[in-house]
Design a protein around this motif. Sequence first.
Motif, short mmCIF file in Angstrom:
data_model
loop_
_atom_site.label_atom_id
_atom_site.label_comp_id
_atom_site.label_asym_id
_atom_site.label_seq_id
_atom_site.Cartn_x
_atom_site.Cartn_y
_atom_site.Cartn_z
N GLN A 15 0.82 -1.23 0.00
CA GLN A 15 0.00 0.00 0.00
C GLN A 15 0.85 1.27 0.00
O GLN A 15 0.34 2.34 -0.26
CB GLN A 15 -0.92 0.01 1.22
N LYS A 17 1.84 3.11 2.33
CA LYS A 17 1.22 4.17 3.16
C LYS A 17 2.25 5.16 3.67
O LYS A 17 2.03 6.36 3.67
CB LYS A 17 0.52 3.52 4.35
N SER A 51 4.19 -10.03 -8.08
CA SER A 51 3.06 -10.13 -7.15
C SER A 51 2.47 -8.74 -6.93
O SER A 51 3.12 -7.86 -6.36
CB SER A 51 3.58 -10.73 -5.85
N ASP A 75 -2.89 -10.80 -5.69
CA ASP A 75 -3.14 -11.44 -4.39
C ASP A 75 -4.56 -11.99 -4.33
O ASP A 75 -5.50 -11.36 -4.85
CB ASP A 75 -3.00 -10.41 -3.25
N1 LIG Z 1 1.69 -8.47 -3.42
C1 LIG Z 1 1.77 -7.81 -2.26
N2 LIG Z 1 2.93 -7.21 -1.91
C2 LIG Z 1 2.96 -6.56 -0.72
C3 LIG Z 1 1.84 -6.49 0.15
N3 LIG Z 1 2.20 -5.78 1.26
C4 LIG Z 1 3.48 -5.42 1.08
N4 LIG Z 1 3.94 -5.89 -0.11
C5 LIG Z 1 5.30 -5.71 -0.65
O1 LIG Z 1 6.19 -6.19 0.34
C6 LIG Z 1 7.31 -5.32 0.46
C7 LIG Z 1 7.40 -4.78 1.87
O2 LIG Z 1 6.23 -4.03 2.10
P1 LIG Z 1 6.02 -3.07 3.35
O3 LIG Z 1 6.98 -1.94 3.28
O4 LIG Z 1 6.02 -3.88 4.58
O5 LIG Z 1 4.53 -2.58 3.11
P2 LIG Z 1 4.00 -1.52 2.08
O6 LIG Z 1 2.53 -1.75 1.98
O7 LIG Z 1 4.77 -1.55 0.81
O8 LIG Z 1 4.29 -0.12 2.76
P3 LIG Z 1 3.51 0.56 4.00
O9 LIG Z 1 2.08 0.74 3.59
O10 LIG Z 1 4.22 1.85 4.21
O11 LIG Z 1 3.68 -0.40 5.16
C8 LIG Z 1 7.13 -4.26 -0.62
O12 LIG Z 1 7.84 -4.70 -1.76
C9 LIG Z 1 5.63 -4.27 -0.89
O13 LIG Z 1 5.31 -3.90 -2.22
C10 LIG Z 1 0.64 -7.13 -0.25
O14 LIG Z 1 -0.39 -7.11 0.43
N5 LIG Z 1 0.67 -7.78 -1.46
#
Ligand SMILES: Nc1nc2c(ncn2[C@@H]2O[C@H](COP(=O)(O)OP(=O)(O)OP(=O)(O)O)[C@@H](O)[C@H]2O)c(=O)[nH]1
Length: 202
Positions: A15, A17, A51, A75
């Motif tokens: 997301q 965020k 993904s 997903d």
């Molecule tokens: N396909 C998929 N990838 C995800 C999902 N959540 C996180 N990621 C990926 O996993 C990696 C780490 O993600 P995070 O930084 O923990 O979460 P984020 O949603 O990208 O960022 P925040 O919203 O700021 O927490 C990144 O490459 C994201 O694109 C999800 O629900 N589905």
Amino acid sequence: MTTNKISCILLAGGQSKRMGEDKAFLKLDGQTFLKIIVKKLYEKCDEIILSINKDEEIYQKELNEFLDKITFIKDKNPYDGPLNAVASVADSINNPYVFIATVDTPLLNPELIDFYKEKISDYDCILPVINGKCQPLNTLYKKDALEKAKEVYKSSKSLMSWIDKLNCLKLYEDEISKTDKNLFSYWSINTKDEYERLRSIK
Ligand SMILES: Nc1nc2c(ncn2[C@@H]2O[C@H](COP(=O)(O)OP(=O)(O)OP(=O)(O)O)[C@@H](O)[C@H]2O)c(=O)[nH]1
């Protein structure tokens, strides 16, 4: 037949965020994080599973020259985190080794893939530990470990609760830095401040 082939999963469906805009399309030296990382994985992986949670057309133009190796998978439960993403792609993996990468680490050193392959032996996964923190992403798994992700996701969203069920080889900074000197593979660019810092050192 035993092969040495490897699938790479690139998690790009978060997301963002904290960043406030899709991290996949942030640019470094004129190229998106997405393209920078896919280019690196393309050299090392026999297939790339992208993904995602948005329509694949959004990514296709950007990745035109790499599409022969890419499969786009959404997903099953949109935006439910990385464990759901891994569980969602598990049935699409055809190779014995699986490297799971993240789209917010543009300084990933792809040589880690070969390094971890040499080390994994009979383990289910390599678990990097950086500054005392386990890093379950940007690391190598065996295909069977992804089956367990599907099981664990039924009762948890935490990647670490999946890792707890696996027999992982922990590798620490001293080992990993032999291949990735500054450990930049584990530098996630999650906020505007981090993005500024990245651009100031590049
Ligand atoms: N396909 C998929 N990838 C995800 C999902 N959540 C996180 N990621 C990926 O996993 C990696 C780490 O993600 P995070 O930084 O923990 O979460 P984020 O949603 O990208 O960022 P925040 O919203 O700021 O927490 C990144 O490459 C994201 O694109 C999800 O629900 N589905």
